[in-house]
Write a protein that holds these residues in place. Structure first.
Motif: not given
Length: 255
Positions: A140-162
């Motif tokens: 089967g296939s598992i696809v996790n939806i991450s975000s560009l924040s994983a590579w380029h973090p943003e202020k105010m979204l620190g926990l989300y990006g982590t």
């Protein structure tokens, strides 16, 4: 002469979490259009059924099933439901998410724990249940939806990006450990997508985003769905442990 369609998902069962709006809903539609039976899932049963009914009205195969992935009992109940009704699972798209807008200093332990329960623990243990349902089907296939924040973090979204960064590692370890069972795990990193969340950007912010995006526009939700389709279908059969940026080139312009 006819040729096989490597993107055909006929006969496949797909579970998409957080799929009552935005990227999740668009992904559910794309997978259903490719022939999959899609289980539309989020916290609220009525919203799940509403989206599933809309897909059925289009002649597609779908059902609604509520699951709060921050609750272990919901994950276990969902696994039982899939086993009982469908005899297993072929595709899992982990998309449900909490996005707390906080500085690091303002991220209290309660918010931290709640966000981890959804954005990481939920992905992890729902994926574990998925592997149990996929093994008897030969993979089967598992696809996790991450975000560009994983590579380029943003202020105010620190926990989300982590936590979005953690998903890159999670896909890789699942790919390594379950590859022998024919199970693949990959990550999609969306850039800025034209959803309700993007409506929060004012004119200057939107202009800045477009300036940083070589393609020169926001992404469309279904374009993330197409990336998921590739990774979930025979077209992506030799791809596992990968991180696919679907960001209009923003990641290369931010280096």
């Amino acid at each position: 002469m006819s040729f096989p369609n490597p993107f055909d998902l006929g006969g496949k069962v797909a579970l998409v979490t957080g799929s009552t709006h935005g990227i999740g809903a668009a992904t559910a539609r794309v997978l259903a259009q490719a022939g999959a039976h899609v289980v539309v899932s989020s916290r609220k049963p009525d919203e799940c059924e509403k989206v599933a009914q809309a897909l059925r009205d289009e002649g597609l195969s779908a059902e609604g099933h509520a699951c709060h992935i921050g609750r272990m009992e919901d994950i276990e109940a969902t696994s039982r439901h899939l086993a009982r009704k469908h005899g297993g699972l072929d595709i899992l798209v982990n998309n449900a998410v909490l996005s707390p807008w906080r500085t690091i200093d303002d991220t209290d332990p309660g918010l931290f724990t709640k966000t981890v329960e959804v954005n990481l623990r939920g992905y992890w243990f729902l994926s574990v249940e998925a592997t149990k349902l996929m093994k008897p089907r030969g993979g089967g296939s598992i696809v996790n939806i991450s975000s560009l924040s994983a590579w380029h973090p943003e202020k105010m979204l620190g926990l989300y990006g982590t936590l979005k960064t953690a998903l890159l590692g999670m896909s890789r370890v699942f790919a390594l450990e379950y590859g022998e069972f024919g199970i693949r795990a990959n990550t999609v990193l969306p850039g800025v997508i034209d959803t309700r969340l993007a409506e929060a950007f004012d004119g200057k912010a939107r202009e800045r985003i477009l300036r940083k995006t070589p393609i020169g526009r926001l992404g469309r939700p279904e374009e993330i769905g197409y990336a998921v389709l590739y990774l979930s279908s025979a077209a992506g059969a030799f791809v596992t442990g990968a991180s696919l940026a679907a960001d209009g080139g923003m990641s290369i312009s931010m280096i």
